[in-house]
Design a protein around this motif. Sequence first.
Motif, PDB file in Angstrom:
ATOM      1  N   ASP A  26       0.834  -1.193   0.000  1.00 53.05           N
ATOM      2  CA  ASP A  26       0.000   0.000   0.000  1.00 53.05           C
ATOM      3  C   ASP A  26       0.874   1.250   0.000  1.00 53.05           C
ATOM      4  OD1 ASP A  26      -2.160  -1.747   0.321  1.00 53.05           O
ATOM      5  OD2 ASP A  26      -2.050  -1.616   2.504  1.00 53.05           O
ATOM      6  N   ALA A  27       0.238   2.384  -0.305  1.00 54.10           N
ATOM      7  CA  ALA A  27       0.899   3.674  -0.129  1.00 54.10           C
ATOM      8  C   ALA A  27       0.698   4.109   1.317  1.00 54.10           C
ATOM      9  CB  ALA A  27       0.311   4.708  -1.084  1.00 54.10           C
ATOM     10  N   ASP A  28       1.772   4.498   1.980  1.00 52.86           N
ATOM     11  CA  ASP A  28       1.722   4.837   3.406  1.00 52.86           C
ATOM     12  C   ASP A  28       2.151   6.280   3.625  1.00 52.86           C
ATOM     13  OD1 ASP A  28       1.252   2.042   4.580  1.00 52.86           O
ATOM     14  OD2 ASP A  28       3.056   1.724   3.388  1.00 52.86           O
ATOM     15  N   TYR A  29       1.385   6.985   4.466  1.00 55.03           N
ATOM     16  CA  TYR A  29       1.708   8.370   4.794  1.00 55.03           C
ATOM     17  C   TYR A  29       1.654   8.555   6.299  1.00 55.03           C
ATOM     18  CZ  TYR A  29       1.005   9.464  -0.139  1.00 55.03           C
ATOM     19  OH  TYR A  29       1.102   9.491  -1.510  1.00 55.03           O
ATOM     20  N   LEU A  30       2.600   9.310   6.826  1.00 56.70           N
ATOM     21  CA  LEU A  30       2.546   9.711   8.224  1.00 56.70           C
ATOM     22  C   LEU A  30       2.022  11.141   8.284  1.00 56.70           C
ATOM     23  CD1 LEU A  30       5.035   8.946  11.033  1.00 56.70           C
ATOM     24  CD2 LEU A  30       4.074  11.218  10.854  1.00 56.70           C
ATOM     25  N   VAL A  31       0.993  11.343   9.094  1.00 57.10           N
ATOM     26  CA  VAL A  31       0.392  12.663   9.258  1.00 57.10           C
ATOM     27  C   VAL A  31       0.727  13.182  10.649  1.00 57.10           C
ATOM     28  CG1 VAL A  31      -1.752  13.967   9.310  1.00 57.10           C
ATOM     29  CG2 VAL A  31      -1.488  12.105   7.687  1.00 57.10           C
ATOM     30  N   SER A  32       1.413  14.292  10.697  1.00 54.56           N
ATOM     31  CA  SER A  32       1.805  14.897  11.970  1.00 54.56           C
ATOM     32  C   SER A  32       0.672  15.795  12.455  1.00 54.56           C
ATOM     33  CB  SER A  32       3.087  15.715  11.779  1.00 54.56           C
ATOM     34  OG  SER A  32       3.536  16.234  13.001  1.00 54.56           O
ATOM     35  N   LEU A  33       0.091  15.444  13.602  1.00 53.01           N
ATOM     36  CA  LEU A  33      -1.066  16.145  14.129  1.00 53.01           C
ATOM     37  C   LEU A  33      -0.655  17.253  15.104  1.00 53.01           C
ATOM     38  CD1 LEU A  33      -3.329  13.049  14.881  1.00 53.01           C
ATOM     39  CD2 LEU A  33      -3.351  14.486  12.829  1.00 53.01           C
ATOM     40  N   LYS A  34      -1.488  18.260  15.179  1.00 49.91           N
ATOM     41  CA  LYS A  34      -1.268  19.334  16.146  1.00 49.91           C
ATOM     42  C   LYS A  34      -2.075  19.061  17.416  1.00 49.91           C
ATOM     43  CE  LYS A  34      -0.514  22.887  12.607  1.00 49.91           C
ATOM     44  NZ  LYS A  34      -0.978  24.188  12.057  1.00 49.91           N
TER      45      LYS A  34
END
Length: 229
Positions: free
Chosen positions: A18-26
């Motif tokens: 799969d395509a994987d993304y890390l999302v940095s949350l505030k």
Amino acid sequence: MFEIGSLRHGTGVWIYSDADYLVSLKGIRPESIWTMLEKVKSSLERRFPSTTISTRRPAVVCKFSDGTVEVVPGYPATTGHWIAHPSGGWMLTHPKDHNAYVNGVNSRHSGAVKKLARELKVWKYKRNVPISSCYLEMRAAKYMDGQDTYSAVWDIHGALKHLQDVGLAAMNDPTGLGSRFTACSSDTNTADALSKLNTAVARAGRAKAHWVAGESAESIDDLKLLFNQ
């Protein structure tokens, strides 16, 4: 938000990865990982109402018609990010540093580390083995870090045998930065994975023995059986 995982890193398996993304949350990191995952899931459901979206720790999985995207939400730490641990709770991850480690060992072996990681992942997908792809990649790099040379037939057996010898135990982060890498998300999955691993070691061992004896056709037959070809 930045891309992580095997497709970006050159260790992906066509069709399966799969395509994987890390999302940095505030904001402030909540006590429960489920608070974070459910909020991200709800947000993505509002954005993509016709898409099937579910949680699979540490990610929120979006199954689009033309492929799957895994969104890994996390909160910034002093170094790296806090993400959901596959077996519960929080864990520190440093994907850029982990990639740098794999790339370093890979360059010393002329690309062999990523070849071996892809082979282990093909076995995982073709034999439906419930092992973390990240765990396999880091184990492949750690295994090759201790080798002087690379031979495809010898080292697929060597890497699988190493996994068997350690019993799929959690692995210390070789960079010394993050949390330990775990192989499976539950005891049931671990038992299933170990059973399939034992079979794989036997098949890879036969393939190596045939190769040493100059019986290339028989070796190839055993490798086909290993990878369910």
